[in-house]
Design a protein around this motif. Structure first.
Motif, mmCIF file in Angstrom:
data_model
loop_
_atom_site.group_PDB
_atom_site.id
_atom_site.type_symbol
_atom_site.label_atom_id
_atom_site.label_comp_id
_atom_site.label_asym_id
_atom_site.label_seq_id
_atom_site.Cartn_x
_atom_site.Cartn_y
_atom_site.Cartn_z
ATOM 1 N N GLU A 51 0.830 -1.203 0.000
ATOM 2 C CA GLU A 51 0.000 0.000 0.000
ATOM 3 C C GLU A 51 0.870 1.260 0.000
ATOM 4 O O GLU A 51 0.552 2.239 -0.695
ATOM 5 N N ILE A 52 1.957 1.241 0.773
ATOM 6 C CA ILE A 52 2.897 2.371 0.769
ATOM 7 C C ILE A 52 3.469 2.550 -0.634
ATOM 8 O O ILE A 52 3.556 3.673 -1.164
ATOM 9 N N ARG A 53 3.884 1.452 -1.255
ATOM 10 C CA ARG A 53 4.434 1.521 -2.614
ATOM 11 C C ARG A 53 3.424 2.095 -3.589
ATOM 12 O O ARG A 53 3.767 2.904 -4.457
ATOM 13 N N TYR A 54 2.169 1.699 -3.458
ATOM 14 C CA TYR A 54 1.128 2.224 -4.344
ATOM 15 C C TYR A 54 0.975 3.728 -4.152
ATOM 16 O O TYR A 54 0.886 4.487 -5.136
ATOM 17 N N ARG A 55 0.943 4.155 -2.900
ATOM 18 C CA ARG A 55 0.786 5.591 -2.627
ATOM 19 C C ARG A 55 1.924 6.396 -3.243
ATOM 20 O O ARG A 55 1.694 7.481 -3.808
#
Length: 291
Positions: A51-55
């Protein structure tokens, strides 16, 4: 007694690698103030890292969805299941630990990659040939590095490298490699920085590596006499500057990654080439956290 830093001993004139137990999920590998770096404990924490990578990659930097892998607003690929996921957490943040994750790095050891069919970077660079030329040498691929905007400072980089160095020491890694990126898909927009890397930082001899045929883009876009050190370094992404300070060399040719909207270069960093100042700086933490 602590194991030798590179996890090797000399026996009858030959180097014999010591087998090491895998680091436990959640193993703490470094700490600075309220920041802690450790391995993901479970699938839920890996999902949080995705999720961090997506953000960062998709919402902030404009990566494009090429399929339905990101339906749940996560950056996911087949390598996530076989990699170790290094997490930076800020204990000062409220809530459960998954909500304290502020940065991540993905680590893929050679033995795991070989068993799974190869490294992620092989789609862009001739990594398999480089590995083949160095039998008995243990490679580690680093990738998917990202940090939330509020944490893009020296302390976060320091604690990330504490974690990487402890990991490298624990597993007896000899070479770190992987892709590092310039934002955008036009190499000419980074002409001076790419030319500096091509003229002054190229991996040579047994460490030489090229972009794969069909994706190769030239990096020497300006003559050497037209490239200024200061202006080239000012135009360099922080991650690449950090690798160069450690002693990394750069492969020949860059690659355009249309999904992530980047121009990628290949990093090659033999552990024995690490700048002695950084070895001294991180060795104490590596011994303390991952002996």
């Amino acid at each position: 007694m602590n194991a030798p830093p590179a996890s090797v001993i000399r026996e009858a004139g030959a180097l014999v690698r010591l087998e090491r137990e895998p680091l436990a999920p959640g193993a703490v590998l470094g700490r600075i103030g309220s920041l802690e770096v450790r391995l993901a404990r479970d699938e839920d924490e890996i999902r949080a890292a995705q999720e961090i990578r997506y953000r960062v990659f998709y919402e902030e930097l404009g990566a494009r969805r090429l399929d339905d892998r990101h339906a749940e607003n996560r950056d996911v690929d087949r390598f996530d299941a076989i990699c170790d996921h290094l997490l930076v957490l800020d204990a000062a943040l409220p809530g459960p630990e998954r909500d304290q994750i502020v940065g991540t790095y993905r680590l893929l050891r050679q033995d795991v990659a070989v068993a799974a069919g190869g490294f992620y970077s092989e789609d862009e660079f001739e990594l398999r040939g480089l590995v083949t030329r160095h039998p008995g040498t243990h490679f580690l691929e680093l990738g998917r590095s990202c940090v939330l905007p509020a944490y893009r400072g020296k302390r976060t980089i320091e604690v990330l490298w504490q974690g990487c160095w402890a990991y490298v020491n624990h597993y007896g890694i000899d070479v770190m490699t992987g892709c590092a990126s310039f934002q955008g898909t036009v190499p000419a927009a980074h002409a001076e920085a790419l030319s500096f890397l091509a003229h002054h930082c190229r991996a040579e001899g047994d460490w030489a590596i090229r972009a794969v045929p069909g994706r190769y883009q030239p990096m020497d876009l300006m003559p050497v006499e037209a490239v200024g050190l200061r202006s080239a370094m000012n135009a360099m992404p922080p991650l690449i500057k950090g690798y160069l300070r450690l002693g990394a060399r750069i492969g020949e040719g860059c690659v355009i990654d249309h999904e992530f909207g980047t121009v990628d270069v290949c990093i090659v960093l033999p552990v024995k080439s690490l700048d002695a100042r950084y070895v001294s700086h991180y060795s104490q933490d590596a011994t303390r956290f991952a002996a």
